[in-house]
Each structure stands twice: as structure tokens, then as C-alpha cells.
Design a protein around this motif. Structure first.
Motif, PDB file in Angstrom:
ATOM      1  N   ASP A  16       0.646  -1.243   0.022  1.00  0.00           N
ATOM      2  CA  ASP A  16       0.213   0.186   0.084  1.00  0.00           C
ATOM      3  C   ASP A  16       0.886   1.130   0.147  1.00  0.00           C
ATOM      4  OD1 ASP A  16      -2.270  -1.667   0.119  1.00  0.00           O
ATOM      5  OD2 ASP A  16      -2.682  -1.372   2.198  1.00  0.00           O
ATOM      6  N   TRP A  17       2.143   1.009   0.352  1.00  0.00           N
ATOM      7  CA  TRP A  17       2.903   2.357   0.506  1.00  0.00           C
ATOM      8  C   TRP A  17       2.915   3.322  -0.775  1.00  0.00           C
ATOM      9  CZ3 TRP A  17       7.993   0.289   3.149  1.00  0.00           C
ATOM     10  CH2 TRP A  17       7.538  -0.395   4.589  1.00  0.00           C
ATOM     11  N   PRO A  18       3.030   2.609  -2.081  1.00  0.00           N
ATOM     12  CA  PRO A  18       3.154   3.310  -3.254  1.00  0.00           C
ATOM     13  C   PRO A  18       1.963   4.546  -3.324  1.00  0.00           C
ATOM     14  CG  PRO A  18       3.659   1.200  -3.777  1.00  0.00           C
ATOM     15  CD  PRO A  18       2.989   1.036  -2.443  1.00  0.00           C
ATOM     16  N   ALA A  19       1.060   4.380  -2.654  1.00  0.00           N
ATOM     17  CA  ALA A  19      -0.261   5.259  -2.727  1.00  0.00           C
ATOM     18  C   ALA A  19       0.156   6.440  -2.147  1.00  0.00           C
ATOM     19  CB  ALA A  19      -1.289   4.776  -2.072  1.00  0.00           C
ATOM     20  N   LEU A  20       1.125   6.542  -1.015  1.00  0.00           N
ATOM     21  CA  LEU A  20       1.600   7.918  -0.702  1.00  0.00           C
ATOM     22  C   LEU A  20       2.381   8.768  -1.683  1.00  0.00           C
ATOM     23  CD1 LEU A  20       2.777   6.572   3.190  1.00  0.00           C
ATOM     24  CD2 LEU A  20       0.368   7.740   2.632  1.00  0.00           C
ATOM     25  N   PRO A  21       3.400   8.307  -2.291  1.00  0.00           N
ATOM     26  CA  PRO A  21       3.975   9.350  -3.245  1.00  0.00           C
ATOM     27  C   PRO A  21       2.930   9.812  -4.475  1.00  0.00           C
ATOM     28  CG  PRO A  21       5.374   7.248  -2.901  1.00  0.00           C
ATOM     29  CD  PRO A  21       4.240   7.094  -2.250  1.00  0.00           C
ATOM     30  N   THR A  22       2.058   9.105  -4.541  1.00  0.00           N
ATOM     31  CA  THR A  22       0.871   9.824  -5.557  1.00  0.00           C
ATOM     32  C   THR A  22       0.181  10.682  -4.721  1.00  0.00           C
ATOM     33  OG1 THR A  22       0.941   7.645  -6.642  1.00  0.00           O
ATOM     34  CG2 THR A  22      -0.954   9.255  -7.052  1.00  0.00           C
ATOM     35  N   ILE A  23      -0.138  10.598  -3.529  1.00  0.00           N
ATOM     36  CA  ILE A  23      -0.970  11.556  -2.840  1.00  0.00           C
ATOM     37  C   ILE A  23      -0.164  12.792  -2.678  1.00  0.00           C
ATOM     38  CG2 ILE A  23      -1.996  12.014  -0.575  1.00  0.00           C
ATOM     39  CD1 ILE A  23      -2.960   8.817  -0.540  1.00  0.00           C
ATOM     40  N   TYR A  24       1.045  12.642  -2.174  1.00  0.00           N
ATOM     41  CA  TYR A  24       1.737  13.622  -1.942  1.00  0.00           C
ATOM     42  C   TYR A  24       2.151  14.662  -3.330  1.00  0.00           C
ATOM     43  CZ  TYR A  24       2.823  11.337   2.372  1.00  0.00           C
ATOM     44  OH  TYR A  24       3.247  10.848   3.570  1.00  0.00           O
ATOM     45  N   LYS A  25       2.363  13.922  -4.494  1.00  0.00           N
ATOM     46  CA  LYS A  25       2.739  14.628  -5.609  1.00  0.00           C
ATOM     47  C   LYS A  25       1.452  15.508  -6.098  1.00  0.00           C
ATOM     48  CE  LYS A  25       6.406  11.353  -7.510  1.00  0.00           C
ATOM     49  NZ  LYS A  25       6.417  10.251  -8.465  1.00  0.00           N
TER      50      LYS A  25
END
Length: 216
Positions: A16-25
Motif C-alpha cells: 500500500d505504500w506506493p499510494a503515498l507518493p502519488t498523494i503527496y505529488k
């Protein structure tokens, strides 16, 4: 004894971690666009407070991701100790997390009351096996979602040390640089030779008892 890394991966699977960079970007771009489209935001005072708008945009993105199922957890808005606003608390099965914008990812964010309380709830992760039985559960373990200040150079998950106001007992790799290289859910790094499912289960049972006793 359960390592902080093992516990966090149980609570917030690495898949689930890859969702975070997308949210931040997305959040950072929204704020950058806002500043470009509004000349008055070029004032020095506005630029000095750009981080506040980034925090709002990240909170919005995280809340929306939870609502649409991109992040598998619950959340609630909590009041600060002083009545100056609210912060977003992520709630997992046996832990909580909050979001912090920091300049240095290797140092804990500034010490406010709710972070201090969360830090002190992580005593079960201290590497003192001889005192493990005496380290009672004082609340749900807490970890941080860290992201860069003003510029999005890094994003980490971090477990604050309960004995230090600046260090972590565990810090993830930079999620902005390895979003597609994270190990699948349930896998354990080869060097983590002390991993023990029984220890993890016992810790979660202790937390369950605390939740029952404290109405969580």
C-alpha cells in the motif's frame, strides 16, 4: 520481540505504500498551481507559509484516499491539546499514525503534545529483552507519515523512539525514490532474522486487551 518494521508492515502493508507518493505529488502540485495562479501569493509572508497549504492539501489527499479505499485504514480528526485546530489521525487495527512535514527526515518533528503522547506509546519497541515483560501497553503504538518541507524530496514512515525526542526506532526507505521496488505484502527482509510471528501475535493480543480495557 517484535521489531518496529515488522509491526508497521503488518499494520500498513508495504504493497500500500506506493499510494503515498502519488498523494503527496498531487497535493504539492495543487499548491504550486495555486501559487502560480494567484500573484498575491508571491508575497514573502505567503511564501513563508506555503508549508501550511501543503499540509492542508496532503490532509485532504489522505482523507480522500481512505474514503475511496486507496488506503486501507480508518481516520478521525483530533483536536490539538490547545484549542488551535485539528489534526488527522489514521487508525489501523492495532495502531495510529499522523502526518508530519519535516525539514530533516532523520529527526522527529517538533514536540507537540499529541506527538509526545504517541512517542511514549512506543515503549514496546525498545530493544531491552530483559525488561520486555515490564513494558506494559500504554496505548496504541503510533507512527508517522513524513514528507518533505516545501519541496517533496523525501517521504518516509517512521516509528519515533520512546526514549528520544529526535531519533526513530525505525525509518523506512525514501518512498519517493523506490515506489516500485517495495517488497510485496507479508515478506520480510533477509536480514530480519529475529522475525517471529508469535511475538507479533502476542503484541497484538496485548494491544487488544488494552483496547478492551480502555474502550477503544
Amino acid at each position: 520481540m517484535t521489531s518496529p518494521e515488522t509491526f508497521i508492515k503488518d499494520q500498513f502493508p508495504s504493497s500500500d505504500w506506493p499510494a503515498l507518493p502519488t498523494i503527496y505529488k498531487t497535493a504539492y502540485k495543487a499548491v504550486d498551481d495555486l501559487f502560480k495562479d494567484n500573484p498575491f501569493l508571491q508575497a514573502k509572508s505567503a511564501l513563508d507559509n506555503k508549508g501550511r497549504l501543503i499540509s492542508f492539501a496532503v490532509d485532504f489527499g489522505i482523507e480522500r484516499a481512505i474514503k475511496n479505499g486507496a488506503l486501507n485504514c480508518d481516520y478521525r480528526w483530533r483536536n490539538f491539546a490547545r484549542p488551535t485546530g485539528r489534526y488527522l489521525e489514521l487508525r489501523f487495527s492495532h495502531s495510529t499514525a499522523s502526518i508530519s512535514q519535516v525539514v530533516d527526515p532523520k529527526r522527529q518533528p517538533r514536540n507537540v503534545v499529541y506527538r509526545e503522547n504517541g512517542r511514549l506509546r512506543n515503549q514496546k519497541f525498545l530493544p531491552f529483552v530483559e525488561f520486555e515483560d515490564e513494558m506494559s501497553i500504554a496505548g496504541l503504538p503510533h507512527f508517522l507519515l513524513l514528507h518533505g518541507h516545501q519541496t517533496l524530496d523525501f517521504a518516509h514512515l517512521g516509528v519515533p523512539s520512546p526514549t528520544s525526542k529526535s531519533k526513530y526506532t525505525w525509518l523506512s526507505p525514501n518512498l519517493m525514490t523506490i515506489p516500485h521496488e517495495i517488497a510485496p505484502t507479508g515478506t520480510v527482509p533477509p536480514e530480519d532474522t529475529d522475525f517471529d510471528l508469535n511475538d507479533l501475535q502476542l503484541l497484538k493480543e496485548d494491544i487488544d486487551r488494552w483496547k478492551k480495557d480502555n474502550g477503544e
